[in-house]
Design a protein around this motif. Structure first.
Motif, PDB file in Angstrom:
ATOM      1  N   ALA A  76       0.687  -1.227  -0.115  1.00  0.00           N
ATOM      2  CA  ALA A  76       0.024   0.143   0.072  1.00  0.00           C
ATOM      3  C   ALA A  76       0.867   1.155   0.161  1.00  0.00           C
ATOM      4  O   ALA A  76       0.756   2.164  -0.740  1.00  0.00           O
ATOM      5  CB  ALA A  76      -1.083  -0.031   1.148  1.00  0.00           C
ATOM      6  N   VAL A  77       2.027   1.242   0.872  1.00  0.00           N
ATOM      7  CA  VAL A  77       2.753   2.480   0.873  1.00  0.00           C
ATOM      8  C   VAL A  77       3.429   2.581  -0.558  1.00  0.00           C
ATOM      9  O   VAL A  77       3.578   3.836  -0.999  1.00  0.00           O
ATOM     10  CB  VAL A  77       3.887   2.224   2.010  1.00  0.00           C
ATOM     11  CG1 VAL A  77       5.314   3.168   1.604  1.00  0.00           C
ATOM     12  CG2 VAL A  77       3.206   2.206   3.236  1.00  0.00           C
ATOM     13  N   GLU A  78       3.869   1.517  -1.146  1.00  0.00           N
ATOM     14  CA  GLU A  78       4.656   1.684  -2.300  1.00  0.00           C
ATOM     15  C   GLU A  78       3.659   2.222  -3.404  1.00  0.00           C
ATOM     16  O   GLU A  78       3.889   2.876  -4.279  1.00  0.00           O
ATOM     17  CB  GLU A  78       5.072   0.349  -2.854  1.00  0.00           C
ATOM     18  CG  GLU A  78       6.337  -0.245  -2.163  1.00  0.00           C
ATOM     19  CD  GLU A  78       6.946  -1.540  -2.604  1.00  0.00           C
ATOM     20  OE1 GLU A  78       6.428  -1.994  -3.505  1.00  0.00           O
ATOM     21  OE2 GLU A  78       7.987  -1.657  -2.198  1.00  0.00           O
ATOM     22  N   ALA A  79       2.280   1.725  -3.426  1.00  0.00           N
ATOM     23  CA  ALA A  79       1.339   2.040  -4.201  1.00  0.00           C
ATOM     24  C   ALA A  79       1.072   3.652  -4.272  1.00  0.00           C
ATOM     25  O   ALA A  79       0.882   4.308  -5.184  1.00  0.00           O
ATOM     26  CB  ALA A  79       0.155   1.429  -4.395  1.00  0.00           C
ATOM     27  N   GLY A  85       3.836  10.226  -7.876  1.00  0.00           N
ATOM     28  CA  GLY A  85       4.884  10.739  -9.082  1.00  0.00           C
ATOM     29  C   GLY A  85       6.027   9.535  -9.319  1.00  0.00           C
ATOM     30  O   GLY A  85       6.500   8.970  -8.290  1.00  0.00           O
ATOM     31  N   LEU A  86       6.448   9.660 -10.251  1.00  0.00           N
ATOM     32  CA  LEU A  86       7.403   8.645 -10.776  1.00  0.00           C
ATOM     33  C   LEU A  86       9.029   9.231 -10.509  1.00  0.00           C
ATOM     34  O   LEU A  86       9.936   8.345 -10.941  1.00  0.00           O
ATOM     35  CB  LEU A  86       7.423   8.092 -12.263  1.00  0.00           C
ATOM     36  CG  LEU A  86       6.192   7.157 -12.341  1.00  0.00           C
ATOM     37  CD1 LEU A  86       5.937   6.669 -13.927  1.00  0.00           C
ATOM     38  CD2 LEU A  86       6.050   6.111 -11.648  1.00  0.00           C
ATOM     39  N   SER A  92      10.418   9.450  -1.013  1.00  0.00           N
ATOM     40  CA  SER A  92       9.689   8.460  -1.540  1.00  0.00           C
ATOM     41  C   SER A  92      10.596   7.313  -1.251  1.00  0.00           C
ATOM     42  O   SER A  92      10.042   6.096  -0.932  1.00  0.00           O
ATOM     43  CB  SER A  92       9.584   8.591  -2.831  1.00  0.00           C
ATOM     44  OG  SER A  92       8.450   9.647  -2.783  1.00  0.00           O
ATOM     45  N   GLY A  93      11.995   7.432  -1.629  1.00  0.00           N
ATOM     46  CA  GLY A  93      12.750   6.269  -1.298  1.00  0.00           C
ATOM     47  C   GLY A  93      12.920   5.758   0.143  1.00  0.00           C
ATOM     48  O   GLY A  93      12.945   4.554   0.417  1.00  0.00           O
ATOM     49  N   MET A  98      11.818   1.819   4.150  1.00  0.00           N
ATOM     50  CA  MET A  98      11.090   1.502   5.485  1.00  0.00           C
ATOM     51  C   MET A  98       9.941   0.400   5.327  1.00  0.00           C
ATOM     52  O   MET A  98      10.126  -0.563   6.456  1.00  0.00           O
ATOM     53  CB  MET A  98      10.548   2.759   6.096  1.00  0.00           C
ATOM     54  CG  MET A  98      11.541   3.787   6.550  1.00  0.00           C
ATOM     55  SD  MET A  98      10.676   5.147   7.251  1.00  0.00           S
ATOM     56  CE  MET A  98      12.183   6.197   7.768  1.00  0.00           C
ATOM     57  N   GLY A  99       9.371   0.456   4.266  1.00  0.00           N
ATOM     58  CA  GLY A  99       8.423  -0.594   4.330  1.00  0.00           C
ATOM     59  C   GLY A  99       9.065  -2.085   4.095  1.00  0.00           C
ATOM     60  O   GLY A  99       8.718  -2.887   4.480  1.00  0.00           O
TER      61      GLY A  99
END
Length: 119
Positions: A76-79, A85-86, A92-93, A98-99
């Motif tokens: 979910a975090v990654e999505a 944004g890409l 973001s990294g 962390m996830g």
């Protein structure tokens, strides 16, 4: 806060439908989740067979379920990060790392529980 207007049994049914959609999406789009589900399918019968009592069996199965929970949250975090944004961004990294670290800790937890229960 958004309010759907659903109450009682209708709210429970809707929540179940959304949860099922989440499971289906994770299974369809996340290789790690598929691997962990198949690991669960194999390991739950093993836990029921190898565990000496209800506490051991529940801890072994619970550690596997915790891994799936953490994997779902990581996905979910990654999505959400990918949705925003890409372009590369330090935060973001960091969120994705962390996830991933949380999943690693959940895997270590499975290993520790199973080794302790079976030794």
């Amino acid at each position: 806060m958004a309010y759907s207007g659903n109450k009682g049994l209708k709210r429970i049914i809707k929540a179940g439908q959304y949860s099922w959609q989440g499971f289906r999406a994770a299974y369809k789009h996340e290789e790690a989740f598929r691997q962990e589900v198949w690991g669960l399918v194999i390991a739950v019968p093993l836990a029921l067979w190898l565990g000496d009592n209800a506490v051991e069996k529940s801890m072994m199965i619970g550690s596997l379920l915790l891994l799936l929970i953490v994997e779902l949250l990581n996905s979910a975090v990654e999505a959400v990060v990918d949705r925003t944004g890409l372009e590369l961004h330090k935060l973001s990294g960091r969120a994705k790392d962390m996830g991933s670290a949380a999943v690693l800790l959940a895997i270590i937890n499975v290993l520790v529980v199973w080794v302790l229960m079976l030794s």
